[in-house]
Motif scaffolding. Structure first.
Motif, mmCIF file in Angstrom:
data_model
loop_
_atom_site.group_PDB
_atom_site.id
_atom_site.type_symbol
_atom_site.label_atom_id
_atom_site.label_comp_id
_atom_site.label_asym_id
_atom_site.label_seq_id
_atom_site.Cartn_x
_atom_site.Cartn_y
_atom_site.Cartn_z
ATOM 1 N N MET A 12 0.827 -1.107 0.034
ATOM 2 C CA MET A 12 0.090 0.141 -0.131
ATOM 3 C C MET A 12 0.903 1.231 0.033
ATOM 4 O O MET A 12 0.477 2.120 -0.492
ATOM 5 C CB MET A 12 -0.974 0.029 1.235
ATOM 6 N N GLY A 13 2.221 1.134 0.720
ATOM 7 C CA GLY A 13 2.823 2.325 0.541
ATOM 8 C C GLY A 13 3.192 2.769 -1.004
ATOM 9 O O GLY A 13 3.430 3.825 -1.022
ATOM 10 N N LEU A 14 3.727 1.519 -1.635
ATOM 11 C CA LEU A 14 4.028 1.811 -2.916
ATOM 12 C C LEU A 14 2.910 2.002 -3.859
ATOM 13 O O LEU A 14 2.947 2.945 -4.802
ATOM 14 C CB LEU A 14 4.668 0.480 -3.487
ATOM 15 N N GLY A 15 1.749 1.426 -3.384
ATOM 16 C CA GLY A 15 0.434 1.738 -4.215
ATOM 17 C C GLY A 15 -0.133 3.013 -4.366
ATOM 18 O O GLY A 15 -0.319 3.612 -5.195
ATOM 19 N N SER A 16 0.237 3.698 -3.218
ATOM 20 C CA SER A 16 -0.301 4.978 -2.845
ATOM 21 C C SER A 16 0.379 5.904 -3.668
ATOM 22 O O SER A 16 -0.047 7.120 -4.060
ATOM 23 C CB SER A 16 -0.346 5.565 -1.367
ATOM 24 N N ARG A 17 1.647 5.807 -3.964
ATOM 25 C CA ARG A 17 2.421 6.473 -4.788
ATOM 26 C C ARG A 17 2.554 6.171 -6.276
ATOM 27 O O ARG A 17 2.811 7.175 -7.076
ATOM 28 C CB ARG A 17 4.096 6.237 -4.244
ATOM 29 N N LEU A 18 2.326 5.006 -6.552
ATOM 30 C CA LEU A 18 2.262 4.576 -7.887
ATOM 31 C C LEU A 18 0.973 4.490 -8.638
ATOM 32 O O LEU A 18 0.726 4.609 -9.742
ATOM 33 C CB LEU A 18 2.954 3.145 -8.158
ATOM 34 N N LEU A 19 -0.291 4.370 -7.757
ATOM 35 C CA LEU A 19 -1.563 4.084 -8.445
ATOM 36 C C LEU A 19 -2.162 5.287 -8.300
ATOM 37 O O LEU A 19 -2.173 6.193 -7.633
ATOM 38 C CB LEU A 19 -2.328 2.934 -7.552
ATOM 39 N N PRO A 20 -3.273 5.495 -9.336
ATOM 40 C CA PRO A 20 -4.107 6.487 -9.193
ATOM 41 C C PRO A 20 -5.101 6.499 -7.913
ATOM 42 O O PRO A 20 -5.244 5.529 -7.357
ATOM 43 C CB PRO A 20 -4.922 6.665 -10.416
ATOM 44 N N GLY A 21 -5.493 7.674 -7.464
ATOM 45 C CA GLY A 21 -6.270 7.720 -6.141
ATOM 46 C C GLY A 21 -7.431 6.612 -5.964
ATOM 47 O O GLY A 21 -7.632 6.006 -5.003
ATOM 48 N N ALA A 22 -8.013 6.673 -7.108
ATOM 49 C CA ALA A 22 -9.256 5.888 -7.295
ATOM 50 C C ALA A 22 -8.923 4.323 -7.247
ATOM 51 O O ALA A 22 -9.866 3.552 -6.884
ATOM 52 C CB ALA A 22 -9.860 6.062 -8.708
ATOM 53 N N TRP A 23 -7.529 4.024 -7.325
ATOM 54 C CA TRP A 23 -7.112 2.634 -7.407
ATOM 55 C C TRP A 23 -6.840 2.154 -5.930
ATOM 56 O O TRP A 23 -6.743 0.911 -5.661
ATOM 57 C CB TRP A 23 -6.383 2.211 -8.509
ATOM 58 N N SER A 24 -6.142 3.265 -5.182
ATOM 59 C CA SER A 24 -5.666 2.653 -3.878
ATOM 60 C C SER A 24 -6.564 2.007 -2.904
ATOM 61 O O SER A 24 -6.169 1.092 -2.839
ATOM 62 C CB SER A 24 -5.272 4.037 -3.095
ATOM 63 N N ALA A 25 -7.675 2.422 -2.728
ATOM 64 C CA ALA A 25 -8.488 1.686 -1.774
ATOM 65 C C ALA A 25 -9.070 0.122 -2.327
ATOM 66 O O ALA A 25 -8.930 -0.651 -1.536
ATOM 67 C CB ALA A 25 -10.007 2.319 -1.265
ATOM 68 N N PRO A 26 -9.572 0.236 -3.431
ATOM 69 C CA PRO A 26 -9.911 -1.094 -4.049
ATOM 70 C C PRO A 26 -8.552 -2.083 -3.820
ATOM 71 O O PRO A 26 -8.808 -3.504 -3.744
ATOM 72 C CB PRO A 26 -10.298 -0.931 -5.370
ATOM 73 N N VAL A 27 -7.473 -1.894 -4.199
ATOM 74 C CA VAL A 27 -6.268 -2.442 -4.363
ATOM 75 C C VAL A 27 -5.928 -3.043 -2.969
ATOM 76 O O VAL A 27 -5.578 -4.239 -2.504
ATOM 77 C CB VAL A 27 -4.983 -1.830 -5.058
ATOM 78 N N ALA A 28 -5.827 -1.993 -1.949
ATOM 79 C CA ALA A 28 -5.775 -2.331 -0.629
ATOM 80 C C ALA A 28 -6.757 -3.346 0.090
ATOM 81 O O ALA A 28 -6.434 -4.374 0.674
ATOM 82 C CB ALA A 28 -6.007 -1.018 0.412
ATOM 83 N N VAL A 29 -7.987 -3.340 -0.285
ATOM 84 C CA VAL A 29 -9.162 -4.400 0.199
ATOM 85 C C VAL A 29 -8.552 -5.656 -0.704
ATOM 86 O O VAL A 29 -8.748 -6.696 0.167
ATOM 87 C CB VAL A 29 -10.615 -4.053 -0.394
#
Length: 142
Positions: free
Chosen positions: A56-73
């Motif tokens: 999630m640390g990497l994802g929050s930097r690399l993914l668009p905002g709309a993708w962060s929460a679904p990827v975390a889940v």
């Protein structure tokens, strides 16, 4: 009052389950159960949680905002279910004298589960992206 009642019922059911566990198994079975329970907590705390935090640390930097929460889940769901499935995926407990134990294609089932989680994550992320674009506002996290 409802919460107190639920806590009392939960404690009583837990105590009954512990009594059944301790009274109906031999010492080796109880040690194996305790090992399994402790290993689950340790795997969660020292494997799953750090992996989720790094992803999630990497994802929050690399993914668009709309993708962060679904990827975390998706990471939490798939990680948790994978840890639960380790015994059957590793075929622990399979015996040659009893072919009915672990007689299913568990790896194929896990792959289907992983694909379903990925499809849901992508679908929700696309919906969140579309909603953000239609409203003209940047999606959360951007």
């Amino acid at each position: 009052m409802t919460r107190v009642l639920l806590v009392v019922v939960g404690v009583l059911l837990g105590a009954y389950g512990a009594w059944l566990l301790l009274s109906r198994q031999d010492t080796d079975g109880n040690i194996a159960t305790g090992t399994w329970l402790v290993a689950g907590v340790l795997l969660h705390d020292f494997l799953l949680v750090p992996v989720v935090l790094v992803v999630m640390g990497l994802g929050s930097r690399l993914l668009p905002g709309a993708w962060s929460a679904p990827v975390a889940v998706g990471v939490v769901v798939l990680g948790s279910l994978t840890l639960v499935a380790v015994p059957v995926l590793g075929r622990f407990g399979a015996r040659s004298d009893n072919p009915t134990l672990l007689d299913r294609p568990y790896v194929a089932g896990w792959l289907v589960l992983a694909a379903l989680v990925a499809v849901v994550v992508v679908a929700v992320s696309l919906l969140r992206s579309r909603r953000g674009a239609q409203s003209g506002a940047a999606p959360e996290g951007e």
